[in-house]
Write a protein that holds these residues in place. Structure first.
Motif, mmCIF file in Angstrom:
data_model
loop_
_atom_site.group_PDB
_atom_site.id
_atom_site.type_symbol
_atom_site.label_atom_id
_atom_site.label_comp_id
_atom_site.label_asym_id
_atom_site.label_seq_id
_atom_site.Cartn_x
_atom_site.Cartn_y
_atom_site.Cartn_z
ATOM 1 N N MET A 1 0.874 -1.184 0.000
ATOM 2 C CA MET A 1 0.000 0.000 0.000
ATOM 3 C C MET A 1 0.909 1.231 0.000
ATOM 4 N N GLY A 2 0.884 2.045 1.060
ATOM 5 C CA GLY A 2 1.748 3.234 1.078
ATOM 6 C C GLY A 2 2.948 3.089 1.983
ATOM 7 N N THR A 3 3.242 1.854 2.414
ATOM 8 C CA THR A 3 4.317 1.645 3.383
ATOM 9 C C THR A 3 5.516 0.986 2.709
ATOM 10 N N HIS B 1 1.733 2.657 -11.033
ATOM 11 C CA HIS B 1 0.528 3.247 -10.449
ATOM 12 C C HIS B 1 0.603 3.189 -8.922
ATOM 13 N N GLY B 2 -0.381 3.787 -8.288
ATOM 14 C CA GLY B 2 -0.500 3.647 -6.838
ATOM 15 C C GLY B 2 -0.936 2.226 -6.492
ATOM 16 N N HIS B 3 -1.101 1.967 -5.195
ATOM 17 C CA HIS B 3 -1.505 0.630 -4.749
ATOM 18 C C HIS B 3 -2.787 0.198 -5.447
ATOM 19 N N SER B 4 -3.774 1.098 -5.424
ATOM 20 C CA SER B 4 -5.018 0.849 -6.166
ATOM 21 C C SER B 4 -5.405 2.176 -6.814
ATOM 22 N N SER C 1 2.214 10.199 -2.583
ATOM 23 C CA SER C 1 2.282 10.797 -1.244
ATOM 24 C C SER C 1 3.385 10.151 -0.402
ATOM 25 N N TYR C 2 3.821 8.962 -0.770
ATOM 26 C CA TYR C 2 4.852 8.245 -0.001
ATOM 27 C C TYR C 2 6.105 7.971 -0.816
ATOM 28 N N ARG D 1 7.689 11.653 -7.515
ATOM 29 C CA ARG D 1 7.487 11.460 -8.959
ATOM 30 C C ARG D 1 8.819 11.146 -9.634
ATOM 31 N N GLU D 2 9.888 11.735 -9.087
ATOM 32 C CA GLU D 2 11.231 11.517 -9.651
ATOM 33 C C GLU D 2 11.649 10.060 -9.510
ATOM 34 N N GLU D 3 11.290 9.447 -8.376
ATOM 35 C CA GLU D 3 11.625 8.028 -8.159
ATOM 36 C C GLU D 3 10.942 7.156 -9.224
ATOM 37 N N ILE D 4 9.655 7.415 -9.442
ATOM 38 C CA ILE D 4 8.900 6.637 -10.444
ATOM 39 C C ILE D 4 9.506 6.853 -11.827
ATOM 40 N N GLN D 5 9.827 8.105 -12.133
ATOM 41 C CA GLN D 5 10.382 8.441 -13.442
ATOM 42 C C GLN D 5 11.735 7.778 -13.661
#
Length: 379
Positions: A218-220, A279-282, A289-290, A293-297
């Motif tokens: 999830m967000g953890t 994507h996010g968890h769902s 939030s956790y 955007r740079e990490e995903i990119q």
């Protein structure tokens, strides 16, 4: 394998004879637990395999992006967990086992539903709750099934004991089959998982336990949720391997290795696939939030499983850029047509609400929302 989407591959300027038919690639060495040797550090890839892996992973990616769009249009409702970013896991596992082997996963199940042979049309129609969906519009995102595929399971970690049970059935029937039992890093601290490990090891069940570690439950983040993030060692008395889950060839070779281990009667094995979800968890989680955007990119630009395979093939003259464009166009068309079907197909009628509660029983009456409201159930 999934339907080939009817894509005709057209290469305008070169003949097939110009391409390298087979190439060998260096792949990342797996970390090992309780094993003398692990999967190979080189992998062979034929041109046909490469194009097939690309087509499958790109179809899953496009399908998930379409699901995202339909969700934002409020055509898909409820729970919806997308698989984009993790495509190399589903494709690599499928390439390393037989279609007659068994697979069970958690609720992020769309990719596996496709690799186990269900069409994009049936998956999207299930997401929109329509009659033509793979579970007749009654299962939704988390509950899709196919031959030798036991879903989509909504309860965290609950599929792991079920997977051990499927492996017990394989052993009992003596059919030389195995069960791939998947769970995420978020489920890795569940007690039922360790109970399943214990029984699988005691009975030497042909079970490949796979932790798809996408870094966040999830967000953890894994560092905040697990005292040990070396999930491949968490089976303790069960041998384990940690695999680059963003490389389809790494996953394929590790899965073949694990399958050979199980079929040799050595009991269960644990695999940790280091992967990432874009994507996010769902769909209710914006996913930023956790993590940044740079990490995903950064993951997208450096480790994307589809780009990695495409670059390997282009760099070794195994395919032309036009071929990939042709495949992409055909996939977009297939997904678009599937979405049209998923939005125009009728919803299941109310009288079918209670059908298929049991597999093979005579018709029966089922109580409705009050004692005098009766509904009919047909197997």
């Amino acid at each position: 394998m999934p339907p080939k989407s009817g894509a005709r591959i057209v290469v305008s300027s070169r003949s097939f004879a110009d391409f390298t038919p087979t190439a060998s690639f260096d792949i990342k060495k797996c970390e090992l637990h309780r094993l003398e040797e692990g999967p190979p550090v080189k992998a062979e890839l034929t041109r046909e395999q490469g194009l097939q892996y690309y087509r499958t992973m790109q179809t899953v990616r496009r399908m998930e992006l379409k699901a995202d769009q339909l969700y934002k249009q409020k055509i898909i409702r409820g729970f919806c967990h997308l698989y984009d970013g993790q495509e190399a896991c589903a494709m690599g596992i499928e390439a390393g086992i037989n279609p007659s082997d068994h697979l069970i996963t958690a609720y992020r199940a769309h990719g596996y539903t496709y690799t186990r042979g269900v069409s994009v049309k049936e998956i999207l129609a299930e997401l929109t709750g329509r009659k033509g969906g793979v579970a007749k519009g009654k299962g939704g995102s988390m509950h899709m099934y196919a031959p030798h595929f036991y879903g989509g399971n909504g309860i965290v970690g609950a599929q792991v004991p079920l997977g051990a049970g499927i492996a017990l059935a394989c052993q009992y029937q003596g059919n030389n089959q195995l069960c791939v039992t998947l769970y995420g890093d978020g489920a890795a601290n569940q007690g039922q998982i360790f109970e399943s490990f214990n029984m699988a090891a005691l009975w030497k069940l042909p079970c490949i336990f796979i932790c798809e570690n996408n870094k966040y439950g999830m967000g953890t983040s894994v560092e905040r949720s697990s005292a040990s993030t070396e999930y491949f060692r968490r089976g303790d008395f069960i041998p384990g391997i940690r695999v680059d889950g963003m490389d389809v060839l790494c996953v394929r070779e590790a899965t073949k290795f694990a399958a050979d281990h199980c079929r040799a009667g050595k009991g269960p094995i644990l695999m940790e696939l280091e992967t990432y979800r874009y994507h996010g968890h769902s769909m209710s989680d914006p996913g930023v939030s956790y993590r940044t955007r740079e990490e995903i990119q950064e993951v997208r630009s450096k480790s994307d499983p589809i780009s990695l395979l495409k670059e390997r093939m282009l760099g070794n003259n195994m395919a032309a850029a036009e071929e990939f464009k042709e495949i992409d166009v055909a996939i977009r068309k297939e997904v678009e047509e599937a979405a049209q079907f998923a939005t125009s197909d009728p919803e299941p009628p109310l009288e079918e609400l209670c059908n298929h509660i049991f597999y093979n029983e005579p018709p029966m009456e089922v109580r409705g929302t009050n004692p005098w409201s009766k509904l009919k159930s047909i197997s």
